[in-house]
Scaffold this motif. Sequence first.
Motif, short mmCIF file in Angstrom:
data_model
loop_
_atom_site.label_atom_id
_atom_site.label_comp_id
_atom_site.label_asym_id
_atom_site.label_seq_id
_atom_site.Cartn_x
_atom_site.Cartn_y
_atom_site.Cartn_z
N VAL A 51 -36.33 91.35 -22.81
CA VAL A 51 -35.94 92.59 -23.49
C VAL A 51 -34.97 93.35 -22.59
O VAL A 51 -35.26 93.60 -21.43
N THR A 52 -33.82 93.72 -23.14
CA THR A 52 -32.82 94.44 -22.36
C THR A 52 -33.01 95.95 -22.50
O THR A 52 -33.73 96.42 -23.40
N LEU A 53 -32.32 96.69 -21.66
CA LEU A 53 -32.34 98.15 -21.77
C LEU A 53 -31.77 98.58 -23.12
O LEU A 53 -32.28 99.51 -23.74
N ASN A 54 -30.76 97.89 -23.60
CA ASN A 54 -30.19 98.19 -24.91
C ASN A 54 -31.24 98.00 -26.01
O ASN A 54 -31.36 98.83 -26.92
N ASP A 55 -32.02 96.90 -25.93
CA ASP A 55 -33.11 96.66 -26.88
C ASP A 55 -34.12 97.81 -26.81
O ASP A 55 -34.57 98.33 -27.84
N TYR A 56 -34.49 98.17 -25.60
CA TYR A 56 -35.48 99.23 -25.38
C TYR A 56 -35.00 100.55 -25.98
O TYR A 56 -35.76 101.25 -26.65
#
Length: 183
Positions: free
Chosen positions: A20-25
Amino acid sequence: MKTIKFLDQNYLLKESWYDVTLNDYNSLQKDDSLYNCLSILTGISKDDIIDCPVVVLESFVKESNWFWETKIPKTNQFTITINNTKHAVRMDNLSFGQQNDAHLTIQNKNISKTIAIFLCPPVTKYSEYTKGEIHEVEKQVLNASIVEVMSILDFFLLGSKKLRKNTTLYSRKKKKKQPKKAG
């Protein structure tokens, strides 16, 4: 990540918080609906998920159980991977301006900018740091693993709390040592 097939296309199913990326988060913070969660975890558009048979959705949910049943793990590593390159994050080379900016961006919940501040190299003048470089780094941070990002934030916040505590204790001791003025 695991390859899944849906509507004759291959998609990558995230298998842990490390995927999970920061963008996803950030997207999940704005919309935590089941549709959005599954879209982020599978890479399948929300529209296709809405039209997806329930049996298929149940299999995605089952394979993504870790997402609902676990928290983002804590690590003691202070590195972040951007574009397949590991970067060490060091707090000891931050300028006062960078440290102040980091506190402000954390308060404003701008996680990508906070991490970008840590990654920018030390500079001789604060004005050089605030020019374009930080904005480019900030964009790249959005693709970093949320596990790495949160570990760095936890480390910074812990260090900030210790610094505030020591500063407060020092200020109290200084006040006690000052002689009272005769009046």
